[in-house]
Design a protein around this motif. Sequence first.
Motif, PDB file in Angstrom:
ATOM      1  N   ASP A 116     -10.738  11.181   8.610  1.00 10.84           N
ATOM      2  CA  ASP A 116     -11.912  10.703   7.875  1.00 10.84           C
ATOM      3  C   ASP A 116     -11.876   9.196   7.606  1.00 10.84           C
ATOM      4  N   GLU A 117     -10.865   8.505   8.135  1.00 10.69           N
ATOM      5  CA  GLU A 117     -10.743   7.044   8.020  1.00 10.69           C
ATOM      6  C   GLU A 117     -10.570   6.555   6.581  1.00 10.69           C
ATOM      7  N   GLN A 118     -10.200   7.449   5.672  1.00 10.33           N
ATOM      8  CA  GLN A 118      -9.999   7.038   4.281  1.00 10.33           C
ATOM      9  C   GLN A 118      -8.773   6.138   4.133  1.00 10.33           C
ATOM     10  N   ILE A 119      -7.701   6.452   4.875  1.00 11.45           N
ATOM     11  CA  ILE A 119      -6.498   5.617   4.813  1.00 11.45           C
ATOM     12  C   ILE A 119      -6.770   4.255   5.420  1.00 11.45           C
ATOM     13  N   LEU A 120      -7.518   4.216   6.493  1.00 11.22           N
ATOM     14  CA  LEU A 120      -7.869   2.924   7.089  1.00 11.22           C
ATOM     15  C   LEU A 120      -8.721   2.099   6.127  1.00 11.22           C
ATOM     16  N   SER A 121      -9.580   2.763   5.373  1.00 12.64           N
ATOM     17  CA  SER A 121     -10.366   2.051   4.361  1.00 12.64           C
ATOM     18  C   SER A 121      -9.455   1.465   3.295  1.00 12.64           C
ATOM     19  N   MET A 122      -8.433   2.231   2.901  1.00 14.80           N
ATOM     20  CA  MET A 122      -7.455   1.714   1.944  1.00 14.80           C
ATOM     21  C   MET A 122      -6.699   0.539   2.547  1.00 14.80           C
ATOM     22  N   GLY A 123      -6.448   0.615   3.863  1.00 15.77           N
ATOM     23  CA  GLY A 123      -5.776  -0.488   4.532  1.00 15.77           C
ATOM     24  C   GLY A 123      -6.568  -1.773   4.431  1.00 15.77           C
ATOM     25  N   VAL A 124      -7.869  -1.665   4.571  1.00 10.63           N
ATOM     26  CA  VAL A 124      -8.736  -2.841   4.436  1.00 10.63           C
ATOM     27  C   VAL A 124      -8.607  -3.418   3.026  1.00 10.63           C
ATOM     28  N   ILE A 125      -8.614  -2.532   2.019  1.00 10.77           N
ATOM     29  CA  ILE A 125      -8.471  -2.984   0.633  1.00 10.77           C
ATOM     30  C   ILE A 125      -7.131  -3.685   0.437  1.00 10.77           C
ATOM     31  N   VAL A 126      -6.073  -3.131   1.023  1.00  7.23           N
ATOM     32  CA  VAL A 126      -4.741  -3.718   0.897  1.00  7.23           C
ATOM     33  C   VAL A 126      -4.708  -5.140   1.454  1.00  7.23           C
ATOM     34  N   PHE A 127      -5.248  -5.321   2.640  1.00  7.35           N
ATOM     35  CA  PHE A 127      -5.200  -6.641   3.263  1.00  7.35           C
ATOM     36  C   PHE A 127      -6.162  -7.625   2.590  1.00  7.35           C
ATOM     37  N   VAL A 128      -7.255  -7.128   2.049  1.00 10.33           N
ATOM     38  CA  VAL A 128      -8.146  -7.997   1.271  1.00 10.33           C
ATOM     39  C   VAL A 128      -7.426  -8.456   0.001  1.00 10.33           C
ATOM     40  N   ALA A 129      -6.683  -7.547  -0.633  1.00 16.89           N
ATOM     41  CA  ALA A 129      -5.920  -7.906  -1.832  1.00 16.89           C
ATOM     42  C   ALA A 129      -4.878  -8.970  -1.505  1.00 16.89           C
TER      43      ALA A 129
END
Length: 259
Positions: A116-129
């Motif tokens: 469901d790409e939820q982890i990849l979405s979290m990955g985006v948040i991580v790298f934005v942080a």
Amino acid sequence: MTTIDDPLDTPLPPAKITNDLAIGDLWAALSAGWKDFAAMPQYGIAIGGAYVITGLVLGYLAFVMGQTSVLIPAIAGFPLIAPFIAVGLYEASRRREEGEPLSWASVLGALKGKGDEQILSMGVIVFVAFAFWMIVAHSVSAIFMAEAGPGAESLAFLTTGMGIAMLVVGGGIGAVMAFAFYSMTVISLPMLVDKPVSFATAIIASFKTVQSNLAVMLVWAIIIAVLLFLAMIPAFLGLIVILPLLGHATWHLYRRALG
């Protein structure tokens, strides 16, 4: 008209989040994490090694390009991406716990989550942080370096009064940001590996876990920070062991926190 509920929109029941974590649970998680690492070291060493190599390469590029002013904030902020890097370790621990077969395809495939790409979405948040931290750190250093005048770009500047003040201020801001980020990811990423929930639901559960067990989770944050700091001293090499240890241990703490 009937509607079909999307499982990703189903919030985690509050009762699932424990409020009785104890210091002993942290040692139990570390012990279980070490057993996981010892039982399947190839995954931890490879993932930790890739993390170390990436850090060394980025540090070298910054140095040869004369961007020494970004080295300190980059090194300080590098652990922010560790929880996302450890996703494969969560999956390895989950599979060992459930008695499921282990393979590189299953461990690395954990980044796809439940499809469901939820982890990849979290990955985006991580790298934005991480990018946001770099912007904040660069702004702090720019202010102090402008006050210091010529010579502030050298590493020797860090030993001056102004340089030490910059490290203190930057460290204080970084500590607040790091704890907020830790509160957001410490439970959410293992949960996304384990359950078909949305990243928003997982983040809420992570914040609730920290809030309900603030003292113990603060101690866990300090343990993580100290171990990562010590592991980074010998050219990041200690992370080859410490990163997988903490990754596996975080999985077991997550399982304890959510029963």
